[in-house]
Scaffold this motif. Sequence first.
Motif, short mmCIF file in Angstrom:
data_model
loop_
_atom_site.label_atom_id
_atom_site.label_comp_id
_atom_site.label_asym_id
_atom_site.label_seq_id
_atom_site.Cartn_x
_atom_site.Cartn_y
_atom_site.Cartn_z
N LEU A 1 -23.51 49.28 202.32
CA LEU A 1 -24.43 48.22 202.78
C LEU A 1 -24.74 48.13 204.12
O LEU A 1 -23.81 48.37 204.89
CB LEU A 1 -23.94 46.74 202.68
N THR A 2 -26.03 48.27 204.55
CA THR A 2 -26.34 48.54 205.89
C THR A 2 -27.32 47.34 206.55
O THR A 2 -28.09 46.68 205.92
CB THR A 2 -26.93 49.86 206.20
N SER A 3 -27.10 47.32 207.83
CA SER A 3 -28.04 46.31 208.55
C SER A 3 -28.59 46.75 209.79
O SER A 3 -27.55 47.33 210.46
CB SER A 3 -27.42 45.14 208.73
N TRP B 1 -39.79 51.05 202.95
CA TRP B 1 -38.17 50.76 203.50
C TRP B 1 -37.37 51.50 202.48
O TRP B 1 -37.64 51.59 201.18
CB TRP B 1 -37.61 49.56 203.62
N THR B 2 -36.13 52.16 202.85
CA THR B 2 -35.11 52.37 201.77
C THR B 2 -34.12 51.46 201.48
O THR B 2 -33.68 50.63 202.43
CB THR B 2 -34.26 53.66 202.13
N GLY B 3 -33.83 50.94 200.34
CA GLY B 3 -32.91 49.90 199.85
C GLY B 3 -33.64 48.72 199.66
O GLY B 3 -35.01 48.61 199.91
N PHE B 4 -33.04 47.70 199.31
CA PHE B 4 -33.46 46.21 199.12
C PHE B 4 -32.55 45.04 199.77
O PHE B 4 -31.27 45.68 199.80
CB PHE B 4 -33.62 45.90 197.64
N PRO B 5 -32.97 43.83 200.05
CA PRO B 5 -31.96 43.17 200.93
C PRO B 5 -30.97 42.63 199.88
O PRO B 5 -31.31 42.51 198.69
CB PRO B 5 -32.84 42.15 201.26
N VAL B 6 -29.92 42.06 200.41
CA VAL B 6 -29.13 41.30 199.57
C VAL B 6 -29.40 40.11 199.31
O VAL B 6 -29.12 39.67 197.97
CB VAL B 6 -27.58 41.19 200.45
N GLY B 7 -29.96 39.34 199.86
CA GLY B 7 -30.73 38.11 199.64
C GLY B 7 -31.97 37.76 200.40
O GLY B 7 -32.55 38.62 201.24
N TYR B 8 -32.26 36.34 200.14
CA TYR B 8 -33.44 36.11 200.89
C TYR B 8 -33.67 34.67 201.77
O TYR B 8 -32.83 33.76 200.82
CB TYR B 8 -34.71 36.01 199.88
N THR B 9 -33.80 34.46 202.70
CA THR B 9 -33.67 33.19 203.38
C THR B 9 -35.30 32.64 203.73
O THR B 9 -35.93 33.59 204.43
CB THR B 9 -32.72 33.30 204.66
N PRO B 10 -35.71 31.78 203.21
CA PRO B 10 -37.36 31.29 203.67
C PRO B 10 -37.14 30.89 205.00
O PRO B 10 -36.27 30.53 205.58
CB PRO B 10 -37.39 30.22 202.71
N ARG C 1 -28.19 36.60 205.96
CA ARG C 1 -28.96 36.26 207.20
C ARG C 1 -28.80 37.55 208.32
O ARG C 1 -29.51 37.50 209.14
CB ARG C 1 -28.09 35.04 207.73
N ASP C 2 -27.68 38.38 207.95
CA ASP C 2 -27.63 39.53 208.77
C ASP C 2 -28.44 40.66 208.27
O ASP C 2 -28.76 41.76 208.66
CB ASP C 2 -26.28 40.04 208.86
N MET C 3 -29.43 40.33 207.39
CA MET C 3 -30.28 41.47 206.64
C MET C 3 -29.80 42.46 206.24
O MET C 3 -30.30 43.67 206.65
CB MET C 3 -31.55 41.51 207.67
N TYR C 4 -28.84 42.48 205.48
CA TYR C 4 -27.91 43.71 205.15
C TYR C 4 -28.81 44.19 203.94
O TYR C 4 -29.63 43.33 203.06
CB TYR C 4 -26.58 43.40 204.39
N GLN C 5 -28.83 45.42 203.64
CA GLN C 5 -29.75 46.04 202.51
C GLN C 5 -28.63 46.74 201.61
O GLN C 5 -27.73 47.31 202.06
CB GLN C 5 -30.62 47.34 203.26
N VAL C 6 -29.10 47.00 200.45
CA VAL C 6 -28.40 47.60 199.34
C VAL C 6 -29.08 49.03 199.22
O VAL C 6 -30.26 48.97 199.13
CB VAL C 6 -28.38 46.82 198.03
N ASN C 7 -28.29 49.97 199.11
CA ASN C 7 -28.89 51.33 199.22
C ASN C 7 -28.41 52.05 197.99
O ASN C 7 -27.09 52.31 197.73
CB ASN C 7 -28.16 52.16 200.36
N MET C 8 -29.27 52.12 197.15
CA MET C 8 -29.21 52.69 195.88
C MET C 8 -29.60 54.14 195.61
O MET C 8 -30.69 54.38 196.23
CB MET C 8 -29.76 51.68 194.73
N ILE C 9 -29.17 55.00 194.72
CA ILE C 9 -29.62 56.39 194.75
C ILE C 9 -29.47 56.63 193.30
O ILE C 9 -28.72 56.43 192.28
CB ILE C 9 -28.33 57.25 195.31
N LEU C 10 -30.68 57.36 192.93
CA LEU C 10 -30.81 57.98 191.63
C LEU C 10 -31.08 59.30 191.59
O LEU C 10 -32.33 59.59 192.13
CB LEU C 10 -32.05 56.97 191.00
N ASP C 11 -30.35 60.08 191.08
CA ASP C 11 -30.77 61.63 191.15
C ASP C 11 -30.98 62.15 192.63
O ASP C 11 -32.03 62.86 192.69
CB ASP C 11 -32.01 61.98 190.16
N ASN C 12 -30.05 61.54 193.32
CA ASN C 12 -30.07 61.95 194.87
C ASN C 12 -31.22 61.34 195.51
O ASN C 12 -31.66 61.83 196.62
CB ASN C 12 -30.06 63.45 194.94
#
Length: 661
Positions: free
Chosen positions: A52-54, A154-163, A127-138
């Motif tokens: 997970l990266t931010s 963007w690469t990846g998708f967020p862990v969560g959402y804060t309105p 709240r720290d805007m961490y991203q999930v980085n998923m890989i399929l066939d590299n």
Amino acid sequence: MALSKWRLPSVCLAFLYVVLLFSHACNGFYLPGSYMHTYSTGETIFAKVNSLTSIETELPFSYYSLPYCKPDGGVKKSAENLGELLMGDQIDNSPYRFRMNVNETVFLCTTSPLNEHQVKLLKQRTRDMYQVNMILDNLPAMRFVKQNGINFQWTGFPVGYTPTNGNEDYIINHLKFRVLVHEYEGRGVEILGTGEEGMGVISTDADKKKASGFEIVGFEVIPCTVKYDPEVMKKFDMYANISSVECPMDLDKSQIIREKERVSFTYEVEFVKSNIQWPSRWDAYLKMAGARVHWFSILNSLMVIFFLAGIVFVIFLRTVRRDLTRYEELDKESQAQMNEELSGWKLVVGDVFREPNCSKLLCVMVGDGVQITGMAIVTIIFAALGFMSPASRGMLLTGMIVLYLFLGIAAGYVGVRLWRTIKGTSEGWRSVSWSVACFFSGIVFIILTVLNFILWSSNSTGAIPISLYFLLLFLWFCVSVPLTLLGGFLGTRAEAIQYPVRTNQIPREIPARKYPSWLLVLGAGTLPFGTLFIELFFIFSSIWQGRFYYVFGFLLIVLSLLVIVCAEVSVVLTYMHLCVEDWRWWWKAFFASGSVALYVFLYSINYLVFDLQSLSGPVSAILYLGYSLIMAVAIMLSTGTIGFLMSFYFVHYLFSSVKID
């Protein structure tokens, strides 16, 4: 002859030793488009997850540090090379299963009720805007976001959402995957043992049947947060098919993060045929933004080069050549009379090659500068030619480390040969070689150790494992140091550089100046920085904002221009100091071009304040400044060495043309 026979096998053995050492770590690097994996309809493919990266904290964490679904067989780490470990990558298997060309909506799991610690962690990562980085066939998962009518990818998708203006946080628990596939048809070609972790072998046989399959050429994701009824979802087993889910727009239908909540994870897969071919599948990630800005940077650098080249042209062809011609046309008596009336650089002829202060440190820094410059040039050339594929994570950093180790021979050779030139003897060459091997590497090791303790205290995957620490120490003292000592030994056997003039026993007094000469030296660094600062923005954005940097062709041009500007600036400054009878040019020639590092470090602080405003916390700022300091020191040694060596050649050529009894 016996000595030469001994040297070649030793170098070959050293080369073979390091190659074998890295054969396991390199883990199958390949060029884009070299190896591919074709899948048949219905074939199972499992996605992998990275750390997970931010961009707010720059602290990577393990994917399974959060309460996500785990695969049936347990979590298994993928083999990682040296570069991946140093960058904080931790690639694990995941339960996300894909079946080629099978569109389906799948239930994954329902968590146990969230406890206080899990809720706190999820909220913090959201709240720290961490991203999930998923890989399929590299291929990394890519998502598209539209803001103010402009599409961003963007690469990846967020862990969560804060309105906006909201106090609650919502977890991303439903993923809509869109997998782009290209139908591959080969005639008499069979692909054996291919894929992300295998070797590609292509054999041609006319009698074989026509081979066909599907290649994955794109991997897109749309993240959603959906509120499920745990009592209904607990009836499903993992990978059970469920009805299609629409992403809710109402927060009441979204999955909130709070204690005692049970979160159900689902995902949806859609396979779409595409005309994108396998060798071009990375093009979507490597789209070059701001090409005009790159060209503007290059044109700006060319203007600086032509301006400085004009000054150097005037110095050589008008001033120096004119003075030397007049000097050589006079007879000895006239020369003696003229010597009494001389002014400028001709007066320091007996002091210009006097040993500088801290001469050993100068030799060490020049040796390290040669090593860093060689590493940078070779790495960027290979990257510009396409050998450093982003598909091979960590390859760039691993290649730089291997090159740095090998170029220890060049560092030891240059450092010791310069030491012999200054001292007139080889005595003390072992100490110089050891210092060359330990100076820059020691600085980097100390800074990384301090930063690593910070990362360890934060439980970040960016922390270097203790086993890797021992590996780095082994490479340092068992590979780098011996190669540097070998280079130093070769430097003692090389022909010494002879000064063209004798040095007086008593130093000449340097006339007083109205302003310190170091102000001019520091100001000279603005010219090399002017050729570099635009490209620095793209490099910093790549490192700190999670973007791919792959315009190495532009970087190679900028590097070439930077070398030319550093050489010209140093020569001009050296000549200016000699003209005012200042014979202490050695260090000033080094820092005339090396002072660009000061402006690079100041620019990194400016980037932190104005472009990384989202960076939060003192830990993140310390990490950023620590890595920026390493980069600034490397740039200082590299650019300073370029300027010094060019100035040394200039001074040697200039005074070799003067006839002195």
